[in-house]
Motif scaffolding. Structure first.
Motif, PDB file in Angstrom:
ATOM      1  N   MET A   1       0.844  -1.172   0.000  1.00  0.00           N
ATOM      2  CA  MET A   1       0.000   0.000   0.000  1.00  0.00           C
ATOM      3  C   MET A   1       0.891   1.238   0.000  1.00  0.00           C
ATOM      4  SD  MET A   1      -3.010   1.199   2.590  1.00  0.00           S
ATOM      5  CE  MET A   1      -2.079   1.617   4.025  1.00  0.00           C
ATOM      6  N   VAL A   2       0.531   2.227  -0.807  1.00  0.00           N
ATOM      7  CA  VAL A   2       1.265   3.475  -0.877  1.00  0.00           C
ATOM      8  C   VAL A   2       0.344   4.601  -0.451  1.00  0.00           C
ATOM      9  CG1 VAL A   2       2.432   5.108  -2.391  1.00  0.00           C
ATOM     10  CG2 VAL A   2       2.736   2.666  -2.745  1.00  0.00           C
ATOM     11  N   ILE A   3       0.770   5.382   0.518  1.00  0.00           N
ATOM     12  CA  ILE A   3       0.024   6.563   0.926  1.00  0.00           C
ATOM     13  C   ILE A   3       0.439   7.690  -0.006  1.00  0.00           C
ATOM     14  CG2 ILE A   3      -0.373   8.243   2.757  1.00  0.00           C
ATOM     15  CD1 ILE A   3       0.311   5.991   4.750  1.00  0.00           C
ATOM     16  N   ALA A   4      -0.494   8.223  -0.773  1.00  0.00           N
ATOM     17  CA  ALA A   4      -0.184   9.273  -1.746  1.00  0.00           C
ATOM     18  C   ALA A   4      -0.416  10.645  -1.124  1.00  0.00           C
ATOM     19  CB  ALA A   4      -1.016   9.096  -3.001  1.00  0.00           C
ATOM     20  N   THR A   5       0.601  11.154  -0.471  1.00  0.00           N
ATOM     21  CA  THR A   5       0.539  12.485   0.123  1.00  0.00           C
ATOM     22  C   THR A   5       1.778  13.257  -0.289  1.00  0.00           C
ATOM     23  OG1 THR A   5       1.736  11.891   2.130  1.00  0.00           O
ATOM     24  CG2 THR A   5      -0.644  11.582   2.156  1.00  0.00           C
ATOM     25  N   ALA A   6       1.681  14.567  -0.214  1.00  0.00           N
ATOM     26  CA  ALA A   6       2.848  15.406  -0.471  1.00  0.00           C
ATOM     27  C   ALA A   6       3.840  15.201   0.671  1.00  0.00           C
ATOM     28  CB  ALA A   6       2.445  16.860  -0.583  1.00  0.00           C
ATOM     29  N   PRO A   7       5.111  15.499   0.443  1.00  0.00           N
ATOM     30  CA  PRO A   7       6.116  15.214   1.460  1.00  0.00           C
ATOM     31  C   PRO A   7       6.105  16.171   2.654  1.00  0.00           C
ATOM     32  CG  PRO A   7       7.132  16.236  -0.437  1.00  0.00           C
ATOM     33  CD  PRO A   7       5.705  15.965  -0.801  1.00  0.00           C
ATOM     34  N   ASP A   8       5.296  17.208   2.622  1.00  0.00           N
ATOM     35  CA  ASP A   8       5.274  18.196   3.698  1.00  0.00           C
ATOM     36  C   ASP A   8       3.852  18.376   4.212  1.00  0.00           C
ATOM     37  OD1 ASP A   8       6.269  20.148   5.429  1.00  0.00           O
ATOM     38  OD2 ASP A   8       5.833  21.750   3.996  1.00  0.00           O
ATOM     39  N   PRO A   9       3.381  17.482   5.099  1.00  0.00           N
ATOM     40  CA  PRO A   9       2.004  17.586   5.574  1.00  0.00           C
ATOM     41  C   PRO A   9       1.805  18.819   6.450  1.00  0.00           C
ATOM     42  CG  PRO A   9       3.177  15.921   6.830  1.00  0.00           C
ATOM     43  CD  PRO A   9       4.104  16.386   5.744  1.00  0.00           C
ATOM     44  N   VAL A  10       0.563  19.311   6.488  1.00  0.00           N
ATOM     45  CA  VAL A  10       0.226  20.461   7.327  1.00  0.00           C
ATOM     46  C   VAL A  10      -0.905  20.073   8.272  1.00  0.00           C
ATOM     47  CG1 VAL A  10       0.954  22.183   5.633  1.00  0.00           C
ATOM     48  CG2 VAL A  10      -1.394  21.396   5.634  1.00  0.00           C
ATOM     49  N   ARG A  11      -0.981  20.784   9.365  1.00  0.00           N
ATOM     50  CA  ARG A  11      -2.065  20.569  10.321  1.00  0.00           C
ATOM     51  C   ARG A  11      -3.331  21.228   9.786  1.00  0.00           C
ATOM     52  NH1 ARG A  11      -0.588  18.415  14.862  1.00  0.00           N
ATOM     53  NH2 ARG A  11      -2.403  19.142  16.008  1.00  0.00           N
ATOM     54  N   ASN A  12      -4.472  20.814  10.304  1.00  0.00           N
ATOM     55  CA  ASN A  12      -5.741  21.375   9.868  1.00  0.00           C
ATOM     56  C   ASN A  12      -5.778  22.888  10.082  1.00  0.00           C
ATOM     57  OD1 ASN A  12      -8.457  21.084   8.833  1.00  0.00           O
ATOM     58  ND2 ASN A  12      -9.116  21.618  10.905  1.00  0.00           N
ATOM     59  N   SER A  13      -5.202  23.365  11.166  1.00  0.00           N
ATOM     60  CA  SER A  13      -5.192  24.812  11.429  1.00  0.00           C
ATOM     61  C   SER A  13      -4.441  25.561  10.327  1.00  0.00           C
ATOM     62  CB  SER A  13      -4.583  25.111  12.795  1.00  0.00           C
ATOM     63  OG  SER A  13      -3.267  24.616  12.870  1.00  0.00           O
ATOM     64  N   GLU A  14      -3.342  24.985   9.823  1.00  0.00           N
ATOM     65  CA  GLU A  14      -2.603  25.599   8.723  1.00  0.00           C
ATOM     66  C   GLU A  14      -3.407  25.551   7.425  1.00  0.00           C
ATOM     67  OE1 GLU A  14       1.804  24.498   8.767  1.00  0.00           O
ATOM     68  OE2 GLU A  14       0.910  23.048  10.155  1.00  0.00           O
ATOM     69  N   LEU A  15      -4.092  24.441   7.199  1.00  0.00           N
ATOM     70  CA  LEU A  15      -4.936  24.300   6.018  1.00  0.00           C
ATOM     71  C   LEU A  15      -6.020  25.368   6.018  1.00  0.00           C
ATOM     72  CD1 LEU A  15      -6.108  22.718   3.537  1.00  0.00           C
ATOM     73  CD2 LEU A  15      -7.422  21.425   5.215  1.00  0.00           C
ATOM     74  N   MET A  16      -6.717  25.498   7.140  1.00  0.00           N
ATOM     75  CA  MET A  16      -7.806  26.467   7.225  1.00  0.00           C
ATOM     76  C   MET A  16      -7.294  27.897   7.122  1.00  0.00           C
ATOM     77  SD  MET A  16     -10.262  24.483   7.109  1.00  0.00           S
ATOM     78  CE  MET A  16     -11.536  25.698   7.188  1.00  0.00           C
ATOM     79  N   ALA A  17      -6.161  28.196   7.744  1.00  0.00           N
ATOM     80  CA  ALA A  17      -5.588  29.542   7.660  1.00  0.00           C
ATOM     81  C   ALA A  17      -5.213  29.874   6.210  1.00  0.00           C
ATOM     82  CB  ALA A  17      -4.369  29.662   8.568  1.00  0.00           C
ATOM     83  N   GLY A  18      -4.636  28.908   5.497  1.00  0.00           N
ATOM     84  CA  GLY A  18      -4.286  29.117   4.101  1.00  0.00           C
ATOM     85  C   GLY A  18      -5.511  29.328   3.225  1.00  0.00           C
ATOM     86  N   LEU A  19      -6.550  28.531   3.459  1.00  0.00           N
ATOM     87  CA  LEU A  19      -7.786  28.698   2.693  1.00  0.00           C
ATOM     88  C   LEU A  19      -8.429  30.049   2.967  1.00  0.00           C
ATOM     89  CD1 LEU A  19      -9.398  25.154   2.973  1.00  0.00           C
ATOM     90  CD2 LEU A  19      -8.523  26.255   0.910  1.00  0.00           C
ATOM     91  N   ARG A  20      -8.483  30.447   4.252  1.00  0.00           N
ATOM     92  CA  ARG A  20      -9.062  31.751   4.589  1.00  0.00           C
ATOM     93  C   ARG A  20      -8.284  32.882   3.929  1.00  0.00           C
ATOM     94  NH1 ARG A  20      -9.871  29.316   9.710  1.00  0.00           N
ATOM     95  NH2 ARG A  20      -7.931  30.221  10.447  1.00  0.00           N
ATOM     96  N   LYS A  21      -6.969  32.766   3.920  1.00  0.00           N
ATOM     97  CA  LYS A  21      -6.128  33.803   3.322  1.00  0.00           C
ATOM     98  C   LYS A  21      -6.404  33.914   1.819  1.00  0.00           C
ATOM     99  CE  LYS A  21      -1.382  34.457   2.045  1.00  0.00           C
ATOM    100  NZ  LYS A  21      -0.123  33.759   1.991  1.00  0.00           N
ATOM    101  N   HIS A  22      -6.417  32.780   1.114  1.00  0.00           N
ATOM    102  CA  HIS A  22      -6.603  32.798  -0.330  1.00  0.00           C
ATOM    103  C   HIS A  22      -8.031  33.164  -0.737  1.00  0.00           C
ATOM    104  CE1 HIS A  22      -2.620  31.652  -0.925  1.00  0.00           C
ATOM    105  NE2 HIS A  22      -2.751  30.668  -1.784  1.00  0.00           N
ATOM    106  N   LEU A  23      -8.992  32.802   0.096  1.00  0.00           N
ATOM    107  CA  LEU A  23     -10.396  33.076  -0.221  1.00  0.00           C
ATOM    108  C   LEU A  23     -10.905  34.356   0.423  1.00  0.00           C
ATOM    109  CD1 LEU A  23     -11.772  29.439   0.082  1.00  0.00           C
ATOM    110  CD2 LEU A  23     -11.211  30.699  -2.006  1.00  0.00           C
ATOM    111  N   HIS A  24     -10.008  35.067   1.120  1.00  0.00           N
ATOM    112  CA  HIS A  24     -10.345  36.352   1.765  1.00  0.00           C
ATOM    113  C   HIS A  24     -11.535  36.209   2.718  1.00  0.00           C
ATOM    114  CE1 HIS A  24      -7.515  38.035  -1.067  1.00  0.00           C
ATOM    115  NE2 HIS A  24      -8.219  37.511  -2.066  1.00  0.00           N
ATOM    116  N   ARG A  25     -11.425  35.252   3.606  1.00  0.00           N
ATOM    117  CA  ARG A  25     -12.469  35.002   4.607  1.00  0.00           C
ATOM    118  C   ARG A  25     -11.933  35.339   5.997  1.00  0.00           C
ATOM    119  NH1 ARG A  25     -15.005  34.590   0.491  1.00  0.00           N
ATOM    120  NH2 ARG A  25     -16.257  32.829  -0.181  1.00  0.00           N
TER     121      ARG A  25
END
Length: 83
Positions: A1-25
């Motif tokens: 089995m191969v886990i297909a993820t990028a080599p630099d995982p982020v926490r959910n808080s980083e994901l949400m902060a990035g989405l808010r920044k890009h979507l101007h929320r």
């Protein structure tokens, strides 16, 4: 089995902060743990996935030299949502 993820995982808080920044929320308050547990129950899932997370990195892909187009979260988000 191969886990297909990028080599630099982020926490959910980083994901949400990035989405808010890009979507101007504006920032949103955190979801109470009891609501996460209730949602997990309804979805027949494990609440720990939303409360603590599970780190996943694809060692097989990186060890074999897989060329990631977007190895960092910021660059992937820029490509998906634009600058």
């Amino acid at each position: 089995m191969v886990i297909a993820t990028a080599p630099d995982p982020v926490r959910n808080s980083e994901l949400m902060a990035g989405l808010r920044k890009h979507l101007h929320r504006p920032p949103a308050p955190p979801t109470p743990a009891v609501m996460v547990r209730f949602g997990a129950f309804l979805l027949r899932s494990d609440a720990a996935l939303g409360l603590t997370g599970r780190p996943a990195v694809s060692k097989v892909l990186t060890d074999n030299g897989f060329p990631f187009t977007y190895p960092r979260f910021d660059s992937a988000l820029d490509d998906l949502l634009g600058n």
